[in-house]
Design a protein around this motif. Structure first.
Motif, PDB file in Angstrom:
ATOM      1  N   ILE A 175      67.621  44.262  28.607  1.00  0.00           N
ATOM      2  CA  ILE A 175      67.308  44.255  30.036  1.00  0.00           C
ATOM      3  C   ILE A 175      67.232  42.812  30.518  1.00  0.00           C
ATOM      4  O   ILE A 175      66.428  42.024  30.021  1.00  0.00           O
ATOM      5  N   ASP A 177      67.637  42.208  34.123  1.00  0.00           N
ATOM      6  CA  ASP A 177      67.354  42.302  35.555  1.00  0.00           C
ATOM      7  C   ASP A 177      65.854  42.530  35.749  1.00  0.00           C
ATOM      8  O   ASP A 177      65.267  43.422  35.123  1.00  0.00           O
ATOM      9  N   LYS A 180      64.761  46.075  36.922  1.00  0.00           N
ATOM     10  CA  LYS A 180      64.879  47.065  35.853  1.00  0.00           C
ATOM     11  C   LYS A 180      63.764  46.879  34.826  1.00  0.00           C
ATOM     12  O   LYS A 180      63.230  47.856  34.293  1.00  0.00           O
ATOM     13  N   ASP A 183      60.589  48.351  36.249  1.00  0.00           N
ATOM     14  CA  ASP A 183      60.660  49.814  36.175  1.00  0.00           C
ATOM     15  C   ASP A 183      60.375  50.280  34.752  1.00  0.00           C
ATOM     16  O   ASP A 183      59.663  51.268  34.537  1.00  0.00           O
ATOM     17  N   GLU A 184      60.941  49.575  33.799  1.00  0.00           N
ATOM     18  CA  GLU A 184      60.731  49.916  32.390  1.00  0.00           C
ATOM     19  C   GLU A 184      59.268  49.756  31.995  1.00  0.00           C
ATOM     20  O   GLU A 184      58.691  50.606  31.305  1.00  0.00           O
TER      21      GLU A 184
END
Length: 260
Positions: A175, A177, A180, A183-184
């Motif tokens: 990952i 970004d 992202k 969100d993770e």
């Protein structure tokens, strides 16, 4: 380190930076000669030689037939630093037990100044070899244990870490970004564990869970990893997390009583 009284910012001592840079180059190259170090550092040969001789006199480097290597005096510093970590003493046996139970590679990973530090590992009967070794520093966002640690931090702290170190990719699955990643991290907080599906090593999956203090902030994390053709499905998403959460909970309880 020195402090700039006008700005309050820390200014590095150049000679210390050079000495540490030499040590890092020697380690990274598995030994290095004076000409190789001179080329890498783009410094005068005499200057590099003086640093090397000082480090050699202090037993931090040793000169051999093939050049310079890291001296064993550094081992004393590393062992001492690890021994200061209470989570190492409380987690070591549990990590070994988990490796025996699962047959996989199990890591106890902590953090320092926004970087991951591989503190201790145990190898199960079916474990595969990886480049990671005890003492390695890395990026938290690339690891299951690292993401479990990040998920316990405030958004401001995670942004600060990303600002300082970036979100570099180790594989195509890493990952990189920020949106992202956030969100993770939110998903990790909900389920209590983090997953790594080829994000640090291709075809290697892992699950990680944090070891938190009384404020809910991670002081370390434990991960279990194995090849993606074996560590998958409900074994990855249910069975391993259940075992892992039991281990981290036990360590948290032991730590809370050890510190009281």
């Amino acid at each position: 380190m020195t402090t700039d009284s006008g700005t309050g910012q820390r200014r590095p001592v150049k000679t210390v930076e050079t000495a540490v840079g030499i040590l890092e180059l020697i380690k990274g190259r598995d030994g290095a000669t004076l000409p190789e170090l001179t080329d890498e550092l783009d410094m005068a040969k005499s200057t590099v030689h003086r640093h090397l001789k000082t480090l050699e006199n202090l037993d931090f480097v040793v000169e051999g037939d093939d050049g310079y290597r890291i001296g064993l005096r550094t081992l004393d510093f590393g062992i001492y630093a690890r021994d200061q970590q209470s989570v190492f003493h409380e987690g070591k046996d549990r990590v070994e037990e988990l490796a025996d139970e699962t047959g996989e590679k199990v890591w106890l990973i902590t953090h320092e100044r926004g970087r991951s530090v591989h503190l201790f590992s145990a190898t199960g009967a079916r474990s595969v070899r990886t480049p990671a070794r005890e003492g390695n520093q890395g990026y938290l966002h690339q690891l299951a244990a690292g993401k479990a640690i990040l998920a316990s931090f405030s958004e401001e702290r995670v942004r600060s870490i990303a600002d300082e170190y970036g979100l570099p990719a180790e594989t195509e699955a890493t990952i990189t970004d920020r949106d992202k990643l956030f969100d993770e991290l939110a998903s990790i907080r909900e389920r209590g564990v983090a997953f790594n599906r080829g994000e640090s090593i291709p075809k290697l999956n892992a699950v990680g869970a944090p070891i938190t203090d009384s404020d809910g902030e991670a002081i370390a994390a434990i991960s279990v990893s194995g090849p993606s053709n074996r560590v998958k499905g409900t074994y990855l998403t249910e069975e391993l997390p259940e075992r892992l959460l039991g281990v981290t909970n036990e360590i948290e309880i032991n730590l809370s009583y050890a510190e009281s």
